[in-house]
Design a protein around this motif. Structure first.
Motif, PDB file in Angstrom:
ATOM      1  N   ARG A   9      14.690 -56.383 -29.744  1.00  0.00           N
ATOM      2  CA  ARG A   9      15.911 -55.512 -29.521  1.00  0.00           C
ATOM      3  C   ARG A   9      16.427 -54.659 -30.728  1.00  0.00           C
ATOM      4  O   ARG A   9      16.290 -55.511 -31.826  1.00  0.00           O
ATOM      5  CB  ARG A   9      17.275 -56.205 -28.804  1.00  0.00           C
ATOM      6  N   PRO A  10      16.601 -53.517 -30.577  1.00  0.00           N
ATOM      7  CA  PRO A  10      17.210 -52.744 -31.883  1.00  0.00           C
ATOM      8  C   PRO A  10      18.607 -53.284 -32.412  1.00  0.00           C
ATOM      9  O   PRO A  10      19.310 -53.548 -31.563  1.00  0.00           O
ATOM     10  CB  PRO A  10      17.328 -51.236 -31.323  1.00  0.00           C
ATOM     11  N   LYS A  11      18.499 -53.434 -33.683  1.00  0.00           N
ATOM     12  CA  LYS A  11      19.717 -53.896 -34.364  1.00  0.00           C
ATOM     13  C   LYS A  11      20.692 -52.769 -35.021  1.00  0.00           C
ATOM     14  O   LYS A  11      21.789 -52.982 -35.435  1.00  0.00           O
ATOM     15  CB  LYS A  11      19.486 -55.135 -35.591  1.00  0.00           C
ATOM     16  N   THR A  12      20.001 -51.573 -35.207  1.00  0.00           N
ATOM     17  CA  THR A  12      20.712 -50.634 -35.848  1.00  0.00           C
ATOM     18  C   THR A  12      20.850 -49.454 -34.852  1.00  0.00           C
ATOM     19  O   THR A  12      20.396 -49.327 -33.556  1.00  0.00           O
ATOM     20  CB  THR A  12      20.011 -49.902 -37.144  1.00  0.00           C
ATOM     21  N   GLN A  13      21.614 -48.443 -35.172  1.00  0.00           N
ATOM     22  CA  GLN A  13      22.049 -47.332 -34.231  1.00  0.00           C
ATOM     23  C   GLN A  13      20.900 -46.503 -34.237  1.00  0.00           C
ATOM     24  O   GLN A  13      20.494 -45.831 -33.251  1.00  0.00           O
ATOM     25  CB  GLN A  13      23.292 -46.664 -34.840  1.00  0.00           C
ATOM     26  N   ARG A  14      20.241 -46.312 -35.397  1.00  0.00           N
ATOM     27  CA  ARG A  14      19.157 -45.285 -35.429  1.00  0.00           C
ATOM     28  C   ARG A  14      17.894 -46.074 -34.628  1.00  0.00           C
ATOM     29  O   ARG A  14      17.266 -45.233 -33.607  1.00  0.00           O
ATOM     30  CB  ARG A  14      18.402 -45.438 -36.854  1.00  0.00           C
ATOM     31  N   LYS A  16      18.450 -47.816 -31.989  1.00  0.00           N
ATOM     32  CA  LYS A  16      18.896 -47.504 -30.531  1.00  0.00           C
ATOM     33  C   LYS A  16      18.789 -46.066 -30.138  1.00  0.00           C
ATOM     34  O   LYS A  16      18.217 -46.001 -28.914  1.00  0.00           O
ATOM     35  CB  LYS A  16      20.309 -47.822 -30.398  1.00  0.00           C
ATOM     36  N   ARG A  17      18.890 -45.158 -30.899  1.00  0.00           N
ATOM     37  CA  ARG A  17      18.713 -43.718 -30.780  1.00  0.00           C
ATOM     38  C   ARG A  17      17.223 -43.491 -30.373  1.00  0.00           C
ATOM     39  O   ARG A  17      16.825 -42.524 -29.361  1.00  0.00           O
ATOM     40  CB  ARG A  17      19.196 -42.830 -31.562  1.00  0.00           C
ATOM     41  N   LYS A  20      16.281 -44.730 -27.018  1.00  0.00           N
ATOM     42  CA  LYS A  20      16.740 -43.915 -26.050  1.00  0.00           C
ATOM     43  C   LYS A  20      16.064 -42.732 -25.906  1.00  0.00           C
ATOM     44  O   LYS A  20      15.995 -42.094 -24.514  1.00  0.00           O
ATOM     45  CB  LYS A  20      18.276 -43.695 -26.241  1.00  0.00           C
TER      46      LYS A  20
END
Length: 313
Positions: A9-14, A16-17, A20
């Motif tokens: 699972r992604p741990k950073t906002q980058r 996650k973007r 998405k």
């Protein structure tokens, strides 16, 4: 025992973007191209791969290293993994060997699975790259105009699918409401000879000249690349899989409106249903010549009554 694959699972906002951005959408992003070269590649095929990368930019990614143990027509798993990693739904793979010189493989994917794949032989004698044309080039990312010549594109099944593939490969943005005439800077032509079955690909820059009228005069200047390809092998999707890729979500399907149709040029045509009109009730200008008269049978009866009244008096 069944070994389960670990899901990171992604741990950073980058991150996650990025995830998405790769999720399924109602309106997908333009198809991106992944340019890969094999272990044995000639200098001409490297130039060709770079030219394809420039034609598709900014929707293109190019790998700089040679990749070994890739046989697209035997096993496509490695290429599919590369495309999934780079978020690309098209790939171009070039090799050069004694058995298959100047080899070019183009393919498109659906849901990270190879849909259609074509293997071409490049004519080395007639090939000319971008650098061979000393002229002004078009801006990157502009939508091209595609023109097809040849009866094979409409008659034979393989060439019909190839025409669909070329449209999918070069068209760029798909969902555009309006196109500016000044934004159409280049045109790509595809010509197939019915006898030799050589596919000629030419790229021209559109020049708008003054014509003395509202519509400008158009001149074409070749800017490259200049390609002559011959099909070696094809690997096309089955009819069931191909029909599955053509399905659209219900949310983007146009709702059908009764008695309203749209022609090929996008003009809306409507049909109106009216009751039968009684012309006897139609209001006309009041003048002596247009005075309403009773039917002939009624006129005879009225005239006979008037005569009887006169005779009685």
């Amino acid at each position: 025992m069944v070994k389960l694959q670990r899901v990171q699972r992604p741990k950073t906002q980058r991150g996650k973007r990025a995830l998405k951005e790769r999720e399924p959408k109602l309106i997908e992003n333009p198809r991106s191209l992944l340019c890969i070269r094999g272990n044995k590649t000639s200098n001409i095929m490297k130039i060709l791969l770079r030219n394809l990368h420039l034609l598709k930019s900014p929707h293109s990614t190019m790998y700089q290293r040679n990749n070994t143990d890739i046989t697209p027509f035997e096993n496509t798993s490695k290429l599919e993994w590369y495309c999934q990693k780079s978020d690309c739904s098209l790939f171009a793979y070039v090799t050069h060997s004694k058995k298959r010189p100047n080899n070019l493989v183009l393919a498109r994917l659906h849901n990270h699975i190879v849909l259609d794949m074509f293997e071409f032989e490049l004519n080395q004698q007639t090939f000319r790259s971008f650098d061979d044309f000393k002229c002004t080039k078009f801006a990157a990312g502009n939508k091209p105009c595609l023109i097809f010549h040849g009866e094979l594109f409409d008659n034979e099944a393989d060439y019909k699918r190839l025409k669909c593939f070329f449209i999918d490969f070069f068209r760029g943005e798909t969902h555009m409401k309006e196109i500016d005439l000044n934004g159409l800077e280049h045109v790509i032509t595809f010509t197939v000879d019915s006898q030799t079955k050589v596919i000629s690909i030419r790229v021209y820059r559109i020049e708008l000249k003054k014509s003395g009228h509202r519509i400008p005069r158009i001149e074409l200047e070749e800017v490259g690349p200049h390609l002559d390809l011959t099909i070696r092998r094809t690997k096309l999707a089955s009819d069931d899989f191909y029909k599955k890729t053509l399905k659209q979500p219900d949310a983007i399907k146009a709702k059908k409106v009764k008695n309203v149709t749209t022609n090929e040029l996008g003009t809306k045509m409507g049909r109106i249903h009216m009751e039968k009109q009684d012309f006897n009730q139609l209001q006309t200008r009041k003048m002596k010549g247009l005075k309403r008269r009773a039917p002939t049978g009624e006129n005879n009866e009225e005239s006979s009554k008037k005569r009887k009244e006169i005779d009685s008096n």
